[in-house]
Design a protein around this motif. Structure first.
Motif, PDB file in Angstrom:
ATOM      1  N   TYR A  77       0.833  -1.200   0.000  1.00 49.72           N
ATOM      2  CA  TYR A  77       0.000   0.000   0.000  1.00 49.72           C
ATOM      3  C   TYR A  77       0.873   1.257   0.000  1.00 49.72           C
ATOM      4  O   TYR A  77       1.909   1.297   0.653  1.00 49.72           O
ATOM      5  CB  TYR A  77      -0.929   0.004   1.221  1.00 49.72           C
ATOM      6  N   GLY A  78       0.442   2.250  -0.767  1.00 46.19           N
ATOM      7  CA  GLY A  78       1.170   3.512  -0.820  1.00 46.19           C
ATOM      8  C   GLY A  78       2.429   3.484  -1.650  1.00 46.19           C
ATOM      9  O   GLY A  78       3.198   4.444  -1.633  1.00 46.19           O
TER      10      GLY A  78
ATOM     11  N   PHE B 104       2.878   6.590  -3.807  1.00 48.34           N
ATOM     12  CA  PHE B 104       2.466   7.829  -3.144  1.00 48.34           C
ATOM     13  C   PHE B 104       3.587   8.289  -2.221  1.00 48.34           C
ATOM     14  O   PHE B 104       3.999   7.553  -1.325  1.00 48.34           O
ATOM     15  CB  PHE B 104       1.192   7.570  -2.330  1.00 48.34           C
TER      16      PHE B 104
ATOM     17  N   PRO C 111       3.346   2.639   3.289  1.00 48.05           N
ATOM     18  CA  PRO C 111       1.920   2.703   3.619  1.00 48.05           C
ATOM     19  C   PRO C 111       1.576   3.996   4.363  1.00 48.05           C
ATOM     20  O   PRO C 111       2.299   4.413   5.274  1.00 48.05           O
ATOM     21  CB  PRO C 111       1.719   1.482   4.515  1.00 48.05           C
ATOM     22  N   ASN C 112       0.479   4.642   3.948  1.00 52.85           N
ATOM     23  CA  ASN C 112       0.096   5.912   4.551  1.00 52.85           C
ATOM     24  C   ASN C 112      -1.347   5.908   5.036  1.00 52.85           C
ATOM     25  O   ASN C 112      -1.868   6.936   5.449  1.00 52.85           O
ATOM     26  CB  ASN C 112       0.284   7.047   3.546  1.00 52.85           C
TER      27      ASN C 112
ATOM     28  N   ARG D  29      -3.958   4.881   3.090  1.00 53.82           N
ATOM     29  CA  ARG D  29      -4.865   4.792   1.953  1.00 53.82           C
ATOM     30  C   ARG D  29      -4.920   3.351   1.458  1.00 53.82           C
ATOM     31  O   ARG D  29      -3.887   2.698   1.335  1.00 53.82           O
ATOM     32  CB  ARG D  29      -4.408   5.712   0.822  1.00 53.82           C
TER      33      ARG D  29
ATOM     34  N   ASN E  48      -2.606   1.865  -4.071  1.00 59.54           N
ATOM     35  CA  ASN E  48      -1.180   2.093  -4.303  1.00 59.54           C
ATOM     36  C   ASN E  48      -0.871   3.581  -4.367  1.00 59.54           C
ATOM     37  O   ASN E  48       0.287   3.993  -4.287  1.00 59.54           O
ATOM     38  CB  ASN E  48      -0.726   1.424  -5.601  1.00 59.54           C
ATOM     39  N   GLY E  49      -1.909   4.418  -4.519  1.00 65.31           N
ATOM     40  CA  GLY E  49      -1.691   5.853  -4.640  1.00 65.31           C
ATOM     41  C   GLY E  49      -2.798   6.661  -4.002  1.00 65.31           C
ATOM     42  O   GLY E  49      -3.121   6.488  -2.829  1.00 65.31           O
ATOM     43  N   ARG E  50      -3.383   7.553  -4.806  1.00 64.33           N
ATOM     44  CA  ARG E  50      -4.366   8.510  -4.302  1.00 64.33           C
ATOM     45  C   ARG E  50      -5.784   7.947  -4.289  1.00 64.33           C
ATOM     46  O   ARG E  50      -6.103   6.985  -4.965  1.00 64.33           O
ATOM     47  CB  ARG E  50      -4.351   9.764  -5.175  1.00 64.33           C
TER      48      ARG E  50
ATOM     49  N   ASP F 186      -4.546   3.648  -8.338  1.00 67.92           N
ATOM     50  CA  ASP F 186      -4.374   5.090  -8.495  1.00 67.92           C
ATOM     51  C   ASP F 186      -4.823   5.536  -9.883  1.00 67.92           C
ATOM     52  O   ASP F 186      -5.521   6.545 -10.029  1.00 67.92           O
ATOM     53  CB  ASP F 186      -2.909   5.468  -8.265  1.00 67.92           C
TER      54      ASP F 186
END
Length: 373
Positions: A59-60, A63, A68-69, A71, A74-76, A333
């Protein structure tokens, strides 16, 4: 001389105070987001007992620093992309430790929580998650903080000028009504459950209006019977027709609900964003939009499916920009960007804070790849 300086200083203080009283607190327009894992930007990351987590690789990956953030992509998220294009700041997660009054006034807040639903009972087996009623309760706490910071009058103006997004409902079907472990699955029929769901949503939207929400967007459901998690339930690997019909029924009822509320609630500008056709066309005709896979996740645990989230041992597709789905539930994303752009065109969104430059918009990368798909 000292007397003159004191009078001059007092005059400056008076002028500043008078200017504040006349013009008010200089707040920008921000957004407050209520949603589920499609909009979560990190709340569940701070819910230590929650089983709905996006804290594992990969994840992330596309980004920021690639870690991982919070979300579930994989992105926004779609909300990230629409907000950027409208000149709205990206609101941080409510549970972000850095959140304070100044951050809220500058960026708004995101209350979305993976596994959350319109109904309190939805997603209970995830243990911890914020349903919509809980998210609204947290928003009420946010309002108390801001009133203490800038006063009642300016706080009222701030919250009435803000933008609001409400995007939930899929979990109420996938992680409630369609699962026999939940009492709702045998208490209601398809029609009565959709009515129960939209009536509850109506109460929640009315409550948000009472709390100051005037410009509010409710997003409908996509063809949730076509997510990879639903496809594996079919012997043919096709979409689940019943699940898609439930999404269409919910959208129809919710659209009418939003229209009715706009006509009866004072100064309300509530809109309904129906993304069903956009997402359905993307899934049905992926090549038309530059994708080559719309039925399986880019991040998967080999032939063992469904692995509900990415895990460290998951294999990644070669080119993440060509996959509509990132994992069993959530779009990639690239898919989110296409959905967001199409929705902006369809709904005619206009920039809000035109002096603001959008946040960086990462795009999917090619590596690392651990699969030949």
């Amino acid at each position: 001389m000292i007397k003159y300086l004191n009078i001059k200083t007092l005059f400056i203080i008076y002028a500043i105070t008078f200017s504040f009283l006349v013009h008010g607190y200089n707040c920008k327009i921000v957004q407050f987001i209520f949603g589920d894992s499609l909009s979560d930007v990190g709340n569940n990351k701070y819910l230590s007992k929650s089983l709905a987590q996006a804290s594992l690789p990969w994840y992330g990956i596309d980004f920021g620093n690639g870690l991982p953030n919070g979300r579930f992509s994989n992105g926004r998220t779609v909300a990230d992309i629409i907000g950027d294009d409208m000149g709205l700041p990206r609101p941080p997660a409510f549970l972000d430790p850095s959140l304070n009054e100044d951050v809220i006034l500058e960026n708004g807040v995101n209350y979305a929580s993976g596994g959350g639903g319109i109904l309190n009972e939805t997603g209970s087996y995830f243990v911890q998650r914020f349903g919509l009623y809980k998210q609204i309760e947290l928003f009420q706490g946010t309002q108390e903080l801001i009133r203490g910071k800038i006063g009642d009058k300016e706080a009222e103006k701030f919250f009435q000028e803000a933008r609001y997004v409400v995007a939930l409902g899929s979990n109420d079907f996938i992680n409630n009504y369609l699962m026999p472990v939940y009492s709702d699955s045998w208490t209601y029929s398809d029609n009565t459950f959709v009515q129960y769901l939209t009536q509850t949503l109506g109460d929640q939207l009315t409550l948000l209006h009472r709390l100051g929400a005037r410009k509010l967007m409710v997003f409908g459901l996509g063809p949730m019977g076509c997510i990879p998690l639903q496809r594996v339930l079919s012997t043919s690997g096709g979409c689940q027709d019943k699940t898609n019909k439930l999404a269409l029924a919910f959208n129809q009822e919710s659209s009418q609900l939003v229209s009715n509320l706009t006509s009866i609630l004072p100064n309300a500008t509530f809109r309904f964003g129906d993304a069903y056709d956009v997402v359905n066309d993307l899934i049905t005709n992926p090549n038309k939009y530059g994708f080559n896979n719309s039925d399986s996740p880019c991040c998967s645990f080999g032939k063992i499916r469904p692995a509900l989230t990415c895990v460290p041992a998951s294999m990644l597709c070669k080119d993440r920009s060509k996959y509509v789905f990132w994992d069993e539930y959530h779009p990639s994303d690239s898919a989110n960007e296409l959905i967001a752009k199409e929705m902006m065109k369809k709904l005619g969104f206009k920039p809000v804070n035109q002096t603001e430059s959008p946040s960086p918009s990462p795009g999917p990368a090619m590596a690392p790849s651990t699969d030949d798909n």
